[in-house]
Design a protein around this motif. Sequence first.
Motif, PDB file in Angstrom:
ATOM      1  N   ILE A  36       0.857  -1.179   0.000  1.00 56.94           N
ATOM      2  CA  ILE A  36       0.000   0.000   0.000  1.00 56.94           C
ATOM      3  C   ILE A  36       0.895   1.232   0.000  1.00 56.94           C
ATOM      4  O   ILE A  36       1.770   1.371   0.856  1.00 56.94           O
ATOM      5  CB  ILE A  36      -0.920   0.007   1.238  1.00 56.94           C
ATOM      6  CG1 ILE A  36      -1.814  -1.226   1.216  1.00 56.94           C
ATOM      7  CG2 ILE A  36      -1.740   1.285   1.283  1.00 56.94           C
ATOM      8  CD1 ILE A  36      -2.554  -1.470   2.499  1.00 56.94           C
ATOM      9  N   SER A  37       0.655   2.115  -0.963  1.00 56.82           N
ATOM     10  CA  SER A  37       1.405   3.368  -1.045  1.00 56.82           C
ATOM     11  C   SER A  37       0.438   4.531  -0.825  1.00 56.82           C
ATOM     12  O   SER A  37      -0.780   4.325  -0.711  1.00 56.82           O
ATOM     13  CB  SER A  37       2.065   3.490  -2.421  1.00 56.82           C
ATOM     14  OG  SER A  37       1.089   3.639  -3.424  1.00 56.82           O
ATOM     15  N   VAL A  38       0.967   5.742  -0.789  1.00 61.09           N
ATOM     16  CA  VAL A  38       0.109   6.915  -0.673  1.00 61.09           C
ATOM     17  C   VAL A  38      -0.859   6.939  -1.864  1.00 61.09           C
ATOM     18  O   VAL A  38      -2.061   7.124  -1.697  1.00 61.09           O
ATOM     19  CB  VAL A  38       0.952   8.213  -0.638  1.00 61.09           C
ATOM     20  CG1 VAL A  38       0.070   9.440  -0.703  1.00 61.09           C
ATOM     21  CG2 VAL A  38       1.832   8.248   0.598  1.00 61.09           C
ATOM     22  N   ILE A  39      -0.322   6.698  -3.046  1.00 68.09           N
ATOM     23  CA  ILE A  39      -1.147   6.757  -4.255  1.00 68.09           C
ATOM     24  C   ILE A  39      -2.185   5.633  -4.279  1.00 68.09           C
ATOM     25  O   ILE A  39      -3.357   5.878  -4.582  1.00 68.09           O
ATOM     26  CB  ILE A  39      -0.264   6.712  -5.529  1.00 68.09           C
ATOM     27  CG1 ILE A  39       0.666   7.925  -5.576  1.00 68.09           C
ATOM     28  CG2 ILE A  39      -1.109   6.608  -6.787  1.00 68.09           C
ATOM     29  CD1 ILE A  39      -0.023   9.270  -5.598  1.00 68.09           C
ATOM     30  N   SER A  40      -1.797   4.411  -3.935  1.00 67.56           N
ATOM     31  CA  SER A  40      -2.779   3.320  -3.934  1.00 67.56           C
ATOM     32  C   SER A  40      -3.833   3.534  -2.853  1.00 67.56           C
ATOM     33  O   SER A  40      -5.006   3.208  -3.042  1.00 67.56           O
ATOM     34  CB  SER A  40      -2.099   1.960  -3.778  1.00 67.56           C
ATOM     35  OG  SER A  40      -1.544   1.806  -2.487  1.00 67.56           O
ATOM     36  N   GLY A  41      -3.428   4.102  -1.711  1.00 66.49           N
ATOM     37  CA  GLY A  41      -4.395   4.434  -0.667  1.00 66.49           C
ATOM     38  C   GLY A  41      -5.393   5.481  -1.144  1.00 66.49           C
ATOM     39  O   GLY A  41      -6.591   5.384  -0.887  1.00 66.49           O
ATOM     40  N   LEU A  42      -4.881   6.482  -1.875  1.00 65.70           N
ATOM     41  CA  LEU A  42      -5.768   7.508  -2.421  1.00 65.70           C
ATOM     42  C   LEU A  42      -6.697   6.933  -3.485  1.00 65.70           C
ATOM     43  O   LEU A  42      -7.881   7.294  -3.540  1.00 65.70           O
ATOM     44  CB  LEU A  42      -4.949   8.659  -3.016  1.00 65.70           C
ATOM     45  CG  LEU A  42      -4.366   9.626  -1.997  1.00 65.70           C
ATOM     46  CD1 LEU A  42      -3.425  10.600  -2.663  1.00 65.70           C
ATOM     47  CD2 LEU A  42      -5.470  10.359  -1.262  1.00 65.70           C
ATOM     48  N   GLN A  43      -6.183   6.039  -4.317  1.00 65.45           N
ATOM     49  CA  GLN A  43      -7.037   5.406  -5.327  1.00 65.45           C
ATOM     50  C   GLN A  43      -8.178   4.647  -4.663  1.00 65.45           C
ATOM     51  O   GLN A  43      -9.322   4.696  -5.116  1.00 65.45           O
ATOM     52  CB  GLN A  43      -6.211   4.464  -6.201  1.00 65.45           C
ATOM     53  CG  GLN A  43      -5.290   5.187  -7.159  1.00 65.45           C
ATOM     54  CD  GLN A  43      -4.352   4.243  -7.891  1.00 65.45           C
ATOM     55  OE1 GLN A  43      -4.039   3.153  -7.424  1.00 65.45           O
ATOM     56  NE2 GLN A  43      -3.881   4.678  -9.038  1.00 65.45           N
ATOM     57  N   SER A  44      -7.864   3.966  -3.587  1.00 65.47           N
ATOM     58  CA  SER A  44      -8.894   3.238  -2.854  1.00 65.47           C
ATOM     59  C   SER A  44      -9.921   4.198  -2.259  1.00 65.47           C
ATOM     60  O   SER A  44     -11.121   3.942  -2.311  1.00 65.47           O
ATOM     61  CB  SER A  44      -8.233   2.410  -1.750  1.00 65.47           C
ATOM     62  OG  SER A  44      -9.195   1.793  -0.946  1.00 65.47           O
ATOM     63  N   GLY A  47     -12.519   5.606  -4.661  1.00 67.74           N
ATOM     64  CA  GLY A  47     -13.587   4.678  -4.993  1.00 67.74           C
ATOM     65  C   GLY A  47     -14.627   4.529  -3.903  1.00 67.74           C
ATOM     66  O   GLY A  47     -15.760   4.132  -4.175  1.00 67.74           O
ATOM     67  N   THR A  48     -14.277   4.863  -2.666  1.00 71.91           N
ATOM     68  CA  THR A  48     -15.206   4.632  -1.559  1.00 71.91           C
ATOM     69  C   THR A  48     -15.697   5.905  -0.875  1.00 71.91           C
ATOM     70  O   THR A  48     -16.841   5.962  -0.447  1.00 71.91           O
ATOM     71  CB  THR A  48     -14.547   3.738  -0.480  1.00 71.91           C
ATOM     72  OG1 THR A  48     -13.363   4.371  -0.003  1.00 71.91           O
ATOM     73  CG2 THR A  48     -14.213   2.368  -1.033  1.00 71.91           C
ATOM     74  N   ASP A  49     -14.830   6.923  -0.751  1.00 74.59           N
ATOM     75  CA  ASP A  49     -15.194   8.122   0.001  1.00 74.59           C
ATOM     76  C   ASP A  49     -14.502   9.334  -0.624  1.00 74.59           C
ATOM     77  O   ASP A  49     -13.359   9.654  -0.298  1.00 74.59           O
ATOM     78  CB  ASP A  49     -14.793   7.966   1.469  1.00 74.59           C
ATOM     79  CG  ASP A  49     -15.373   9.042   2.368  1.00 74.59           C
ATOM     80  OD1 ASP A  49     -15.813  10.090   1.864  1.00 74.59           O
ATOM     81  OD2 ASP A  49     -15.383   8.815   3.593  1.00 74.59           O
ATOM     82  N   VAL A  50     -15.205  10.018  -1.511  1.00 74.54           N
ATOM     83  CA  VAL A  50     -14.617  11.118  -2.271  1.00 74.54           C
ATOM     84  C   VAL A  50     -14.222  12.291  -1.372  1.00 74.54           C
ATOM     85  O   VAL A  50     -13.168  12.898  -1.567  1.00 74.54           O
ATOM     86  CB  VAL A  50     -15.582  11.577  -3.395  1.00 74.54           C
ATOM     87  CG1 VAL A  50     -15.047  12.798  -4.116  1.00 74.54           C
ATOM     88  CG2 VAL A  50     -15.821  10.449  -4.380  1.00 74.54           C
ATOM     89  N   ILE A  51     -15.052  12.606  -0.384  1.00 76.88           N
ATOM     90  CA  ILE A  51     -14.747  13.725   0.521  1.00 76.88           C
ATOM     91  C   ILE A  51     -13.441  13.457   1.273  1.00 76.88           C
ATOM     92  O   ILE A  51     -12.553  14.322   1.332  1.00 76.88           O
ATOM     93  CB  ILE A  51     -15.897  13.956   1.535  1.00 76.88           C
ATOM     94  CG1 ILE A  51     -17.205  14.233   0.806  1.00 76.88           C
ATOM     95  CG2 ILE A  51     -15.540  15.064   2.512  1.00 76.88           C
ATOM     96  CD1 ILE A  51     -17.333  15.602   0.202  1.00 76.88           C
ATOM     97  N   TYR A 104      -5.296   4.419   7.739  1.00 71.81           N
ATOM     98  CA  TYR A 104      -5.734   3.362   8.652  1.00 71.81           C
ATOM     99  C   TYR A 104      -7.243   3.180   8.597  1.00 71.81           C
ATOM    100  O   TYR A 104      -7.749   2.060   8.694  1.00 71.81           O
ATOM    101  CB  TYR A 104      -5.280   3.651  10.081  1.00 71.81           C
ATOM    102  CG  TYR A 104      -3.788   3.580  10.254  1.00 71.81           C
ATOM    103  CD1 TYR A 104      -3.033   2.584   9.636  1.00 71.81           C
ATOM    104  CD2 TYR A 104      -3.121   4.517  11.023  1.00 71.81           C
ATOM    105  CE1 TYR A 104      -1.664   2.523   9.785  1.00 71.81           C
ATOM    106  CE2 TYR A 104      -1.751   4.459  11.172  1.00 71.81           C
ATOM    107  CZ  TYR A 104      -1.017   3.464  10.558  1.00 71.81           C
ATOM    108  OH  TYR A 104       0.335   3.413  10.698  1.00 71.81           O
ATOM    109  N   ILE A 105      -7.984   4.271   8.443  1.00 69.80           N
ATOM    110  CA  ILE A 105      -9.440   4.166   8.298  1.00 69.80           C
ATOM    111  C   ILE A 105      -9.775   3.366   7.044  1.00 69.80           C
ATOM    112  O   ILE A 105     -10.632   2.477   7.065  1.00 69.80           O
ATOM    113  CB  ILE A 105     -10.091   5.568   8.240  1.00 69.80           C
ATOM    114  CG1 ILE A 105      -9.977   6.251   9.600  1.00 69.80           C
ATOM    115  CG2 ILE A 105     -11.550   5.484   7.799  1.00 69.80           C
ATOM    116  CD1 ILE A 105     -10.346   7.718   9.585  1.00 69.80           C
ATOM    117  N   THR A 106      -9.088   3.669   5.956  1.00 67.28           N
ATOM    118  CA  THR A 106      -9.306   2.936   4.710  1.00 67.28           C
ATOM    119  C   THR A 106      -8.999   1.460   4.885  1.00 67.28           C
ATOM    120  O   THR A 106      -9.744   0.596   4.425  1.00 67.28           O
ATOM    121  CB  THR A 106      -8.418   3.522   3.594  1.00 67.28           C
ATOM    122  OG1 THR A 106      -8.711   4.909   3.463  1.00 67.28           O
ATOM    123  CG2 THR A 106      -8.667   2.823   2.274  1.00 67.28           C
TER     124      THR A 106
END
Length: 155
Positions: A36-44, A47-51, A104-106
């Motif tokens: 998991i990277s910063v970018i992969s975490g952001l991609q995730s 997809g789930t929580d835009v805000i 961590y929330i993700t």
Amino acid sequence: MLLRLANLSLLVLFPVAWFAPLMKAGLLPLFKLSEISVISGLQSLWGTDVILALIVTFFALAAPYLKTVALALVQFGLLRPVALPALNILGKFAMADIFLIALYITLAKGIGVGRLETAWGLYLFTACILASLIIGLLTKQSLQKPMIGSKDPDK
């Protein structure tokens, strides 16, 4: 000169840190762990929580990079040192702990059971944030010192 070079190096190191693995996560010890990277975490997050994705994007990507660019402008005399207090505030927004909490929330949403291992990118990202804060403080101090041999116009 060294502060300028250190700050400019952050313009390269931040993007490296964004793509570097922060941690490895997996469901069971027998299965391969996903990086998991910063970018992969952001991609995730997108997809789930835009805000939350917008907030994390600002804190993890935009704020530290904008601060680094603005600090370089100050260091090279293209932006007045009066901007340093605003950069200090921007630096506080760029703190890694805000991003890590969102990450961590993700992870908690996506992985109920499993294990996490930290990876080298977490240390690089943390070092970049801390280096940015230190470079900002040292730049402020260096701009406040009177030049050796310069005469005070009030005397």
